[in-house]
Write a protein that holds these residues in place. Sequence first.
Motif, PDB file in Angstrom:
ATOM      1  N   ILE A  93       0.830  -1.207   0.000  1.00  0.00           N
ATOM      2  CA  ILE A  93       0.000   0.000   0.000  1.00  0.00           C
ATOM      3  C   ILE A  93       0.864   1.257   0.000  1.00  0.00           C
ATOM      4  O   ILE A  93       0.336   2.369   0.056  1.00  0.00           O
ATOM      5  CB  ILE A  93      -0.971   0.034   1.199  1.00  0.00           C
ATOM      6  N   VAL A  94       2.183   1.098  -0.066  1.00  0.00           N
ATOM      7  CA  VAL A  94       3.092   2.240   0.022  1.00  0.00           C
ATOM      8  C   VAL A  94       3.415   2.818  -1.348  1.00  0.00           C
ATOM      9  O   VAL A  94       3.334   4.029  -1.555  1.00  0.00           O
ATOM     10  CB  VAL A  94       4.386   1.846   0.755  1.00  0.00           C
ATOM     11  N   SER A  95       3.775   1.963  -2.307  1.00  0.00           N
ATOM     12  CA  SER A  95       4.284   2.475  -3.580  1.00  0.00           C
ATOM     13  C   SER A  95       3.238   3.274  -4.352  1.00  0.00           C
ATOM     14  O   SER A  95       3.579   4.240  -5.037  1.00  0.00           O
ATOM     15  CB  SER A  95       4.810   1.323  -4.441  1.00  0.00           C
ATOM     16  N   GLY A  96       1.970   2.918  -4.252  1.00  0.00           N
ATOM     17  CA  GLY A  96       0.923   3.616  -4.984  1.00  0.00           C
ATOM     18  C   GLY A  96       0.187   4.667  -4.193  1.00  0.00           C
ATOM     19  O   GLY A  96      -0.803   5.232  -4.673  1.00  0.00           O
ATOM     20  N   ALA A  97       0.646   4.972  -2.993  1.00  0.00           N
ATOM     21  CA  ALA A  97      -0.059   5.925  -2.130  1.00  0.00           C
ATOM     22  C   ALA A  97       0.098   7.359  -2.637  1.00  0.00           C
ATOM     23  O   ALA A  97       1.109   7.718  -3.246  1.00  0.00           O
ATOM     24  CB  ALA A  97       0.484   5.824  -0.704  1.00  0.00           C
ATOM     25  N   PRO A  98      -0.903   8.218  -2.394  1.00  0.00           N
ATOM     26  CA  PRO A  98      -0.771   9.632  -2.762  1.00  0.00           C
ATOM     27  C   PRO A  98       0.372  10.287  -1.986  1.00  0.00           C
ATOM     28  O   PRO A  98       0.622   9.950  -0.826  1.00  0.00           O
ATOM     29  CB  PRO A  98      -2.136  10.220  -2.379  1.00  0.00           C
ATOM     30  N   GLU A  99       1.065  11.223  -2.618  1.00  0.00           N
ATOM     31  CA  GLU A  99       2.229  11.838  -1.981  1.00  0.00           C
ATOM     32  C   GLU A  99       1.865  12.541  -0.672  1.00  0.00           C
ATOM     33  O   GLU A  99       2.697  12.632   0.238  1.00  0.00           O
ATOM     34  CB  GLU A  99       2.884  12.827  -2.945  1.00  0.00           C
ATOM     35  N   ALA A 100       0.631  13.010  -0.578  1.00  0.00           N
ATOM     36  CA  ALA A 100       0.217  13.691   0.652  1.00  0.00           C
ATOM     37  C   ALA A 100       0.237  12.755   1.855  1.00  0.00           C
ATOM     38  O   ALA A 100       0.309  13.217   3.003  1.00  0.00           O
ATOM     39  CB  ALA A 100      -1.176  14.285   0.475  1.00  0.00           C
ATOM     40  N   ALA A 101       0.167  11.435   1.610  1.00  0.00           N
ATOM     41  CA  ALA A 101       0.163  10.454   2.696  1.00  0.00           C
ATOM     42  C   ALA A 101       1.559   9.961   3.058  1.00  0.00           C
ATOM     43  O   ALA A 101       1.717   9.208   4.012  1.00  0.00           O
ATOM     44  CB  ALA A 101      -0.707   9.262   2.299  1.00  0.00           C
ATOM     45  N   VAL A 102       2.565  10.403   2.305  1.00  0.00           N
ATOM     46  CA  VAL A 102       3.908   9.830   2.402  1.00  0.00           C
ATOM     47  C   VAL A 102       4.822  10.688   3.274  1.00  0.00           C
ATOM     48  O   VAL A 102       4.761  11.918   3.257  1.00  0.00           O
ATOM     49  CB  VAL A 102       4.513   9.672   0.990  1.00  0.00           C
ATOM     50  N   ARG A 103       5.676  10.009   4.037  1.00  0.00           N
ATOM     51  CA  ARG A 103       6.807  10.657   4.709  1.00  0.00           C
ATOM     52  C   ARG A 103       8.029   9.771   4.477  1.00  0.00           C
ATOM     53  O   ARG A 103       7.979   8.562   4.705  1.00  0.00           O
ATOM     54  CB  ARG A 103       6.584  10.837   6.209  1.00  0.00           C
ATOM     55  N   TYR A 104       9.111  10.357   4.028  1.00  0.00           N
ATOM     56  CA  TYR A 104      10.331   9.596   3.774  1.00  0.00           C
ATOM     57  C   TYR A 104      11.153   9.492   5.055  1.00  0.00           C
ATOM     58  O   TYR A 104      11.317  10.467   5.795  1.00  0.00           O
ATOM     59  CB  TYR A 104      11.148  10.248   2.654  1.00  0.00           C
ATOM     60  N   LYS A 105      11.666   8.288   5.322  1.00  0.00           N
ATOM     61  CA  LYS A 105      12.564   8.125   6.459  1.00  0.00           C
ATOM     62  C   LYS A 105      13.859   8.910   6.213  1.00  0.00           C
ATOM     63  O   LYS A 105      14.154   9.293   5.076  1.00  0.00           O
ATOM     64  CB  LYS A 105      12.889   6.645   6.669  1.00  0.00           C
ATOM     65  N   VAL A 106      14.641   9.090   7.251  1.00  0.00           N
ATOM     66  CA  VAL A 106      15.874   9.865   7.109  1.00  0.00           C
ATOM     67  C   VAL A 106      16.876   9.176   6.191  1.00  0.00           C
ATOM     68  O   VAL A 106      17.794   9.819   5.668  1.00  0.00           O
ATOM     69  CB  VAL A 106      16.514  10.135   8.486  1.00  0.00           C
ATOM     70  N   PRO A 150      -1.362  14.095  13.169  1.00  0.00           N
ATOM     71  CA  PRO A 150      -1.902  13.014  12.334  1.00  0.00           C
ATOM     72  C   PRO A 150      -1.962  13.419  10.865  1.00  0.00           C
ATOM     73  O   PRO A 150      -2.343  14.549  10.538  1.00  0.00           O
ATOM     74  CB  PRO A 150      -3.305  12.784  12.905  1.00  0.00           C
ATOM     75  N   ASN A 151      -1.595  12.508   9.986  1.00  0.00           N
ATOM     76  CA  ASN A 151      -1.651  12.749   8.550  1.00  0.00           C
ATOM     77  C   ASN A 151      -3.001  12.254   8.033  1.00  0.00           C
ATOM     78  O   ASN A 151      -3.236  11.045   7.953  1.00  0.00           O
ATOM     79  CB  ASN A 151      -0.498  12.028   7.846  1.00  0.00           C
ATOM     80  N   LEU A 152      -3.887  13.174   7.700  1.00  0.00           N
ATOM     81  CA  LEU A 152      -5.245  12.808   7.298  1.00  0.00           C
ATOM     82  C   LEU A 152      -5.259  12.049   5.978  1.00  0.00           C
ATOM     83  O   LEU A 152      -6.112  11.172   5.774  1.00  0.00           O
ATOM     84  CB  LEU A 152      -6.114  14.059   7.207  1.00  0.00           C
ATOM     85  N   ALA A 153      -4.342  12.364   5.082  1.00  0.00           N
ATOM     86  CA  ALA A 153      -4.279  11.642   3.809  1.00  0.00           C
ATOM     87  C   ALA A 153      -3.871  10.188   4.029  1.00  0.00           C
ATOM     88  O   ALA A 153      -4.388   9.278   3.366  1.00  0.00           O
ATOM     89  CB  ALA A 153      -3.301  12.331   2.856  1.00  0.00           C
ATOM     90  N   ALA A 154      -2.947   9.954   4.969  1.00  0.00           N
ATOM     91  CA  ALA A 154      -2.544   8.582   5.291  1.00  0.00           C
ATOM     92  C   ALA A 154      -3.708   7.812   5.906  1.00  0.00           C
ATOM     93  O   ALA A 154      -3.918   6.633   5.603  1.00  0.00           O
ATOM     94  CB  ALA A 154      -1.346   8.593   6.237  1.00  0.00           C
ATOM     95  N   ILE A 155      -4.458   8.476   6.783  1.00  0.00           N
ATOM     96  CA  ILE A 155      -5.614   7.831   7.404  1.00  0.00           C
ATOM     97  C   ILE A 155      -6.619   7.406   6.337  1.00  0.00           C
ATOM     98  O   ILE A 155      -7.102   6.260   6.333  1.00  0.00           O
ATOM     99  CB  ILE A 155      -6.276   8.777   8.423  1.00  0.00           C
TER     100      ILE A 155
END
Length: 409
Positions: A339-352, A369-374
């Motif tokens: 569910i990660v690769s196709g997620a909208p960018e608004a739901a994404v956070r990149y690790k360091v 809370p990230n509403l797009a991720a929810i």
Amino acid sequence: MSRNIFITNLSGHDQEFEIHGWNNNQNVVVGPHQTFTINAPDGSSGAIIALHDGHEGEQAEITKNGWGGNDFIDLSNIVGAGGNMTVQQVNNPATRKGDPLFMQHLNDAWHRADAGTRQALELCVHRDNNDNVTRIDAIKDWPALENFVRTFADGKTYIGVGAWNGSPGNANDNNQSSAAQGNTDIQVTYNDGDATPPTSQSAASVRLQSIEPVQHDISSAQVGGPGIILRNHRPVPQTYAFYNNYWNGNGTAGANFDKPDPIITVAGNDSLFVPLPETFKGRVQRGTLLPATWAEFQIAADNDGAAHGDISLQQGCDGAATVASTDGSGRFNGFQHDIVSGAPEAAVRYKVDGTRALDTTVGNWNGGPNLAAIAWENEQVGQRRAYIVGGSGTDDVASANKCLEVDFY
């Protein structure tokens, strides 16, 4: 014009399917983690029925390019069940029919049933030596069985016969016959565990090539007492960190973010047993960075002495994960699809370290809370299979032998 019907077997064993309406009405056997393709001309109708020891079970009923130029699909358990199946238009989860964890929910309901209910169903609910459900007979022949199945699957699958021969049927069954969206390829997915389909047919090909068969028989890593069977489904070695909570209360806990112990590396497509003290209550995650998918668990609960676990996406998601019992009860929860690769960018956070992941749904020192991720996780997974927000609504997995299997994908 013709379209394709893809029959994907996500289980770790050969699965036979009875084919009506296509393939010259010849049965097919689909190997573990393989896909069989059927050509389905416009206007054709038929069914894909899973067989269990020769008995008909769950079935996908399909009409291609029917009234209004739409496909009509449904998932039916009228003639029985022995596994999990879903059907949908390819790349369109909004059209999905069926309960992807039907057998797990059936088994849980059976173990919770009172003595009178169990006695009424004795002849039509088939179990193994551990009293776990392996198969049910045709629901249409057992009114008590229909009532029982409606307690956990009503509105998810055809249970009764629906509107037929002058009978109005059950409204939730009738709704299963609603039209899909246009005329497209169809995805039928079978599994003993989670039958949520791949996000696309091309994604299915990648998954089938990269994931070793999962039978949950703990073949390469044996239960060695209290602990966790840790299984890595990626083709390269992965490091996993265990975090024991700082403190535990009644429904609350002090999460440990800075002192992992132990840190374990598992070879690609391999597994191992990690012994843990019975006092362990916490989680395991991939690496030590957030966001990350958490498999939360305790080795020996105060109330029953059993291990209990679940999957949580509240502090992010860096891949699918499941948790399963190892005591023969067949309990299982979580999800296996990307569910990660196709997620909208608004739901994404990149690790360091640059790894793509889904952001927290509850907030932490990086933000709220990230509403797009929810929204994305509710659409792709749902609260019942993983904690997205809140502390309830996710099915618990228990294992009486104080050992759970945790699979990371």
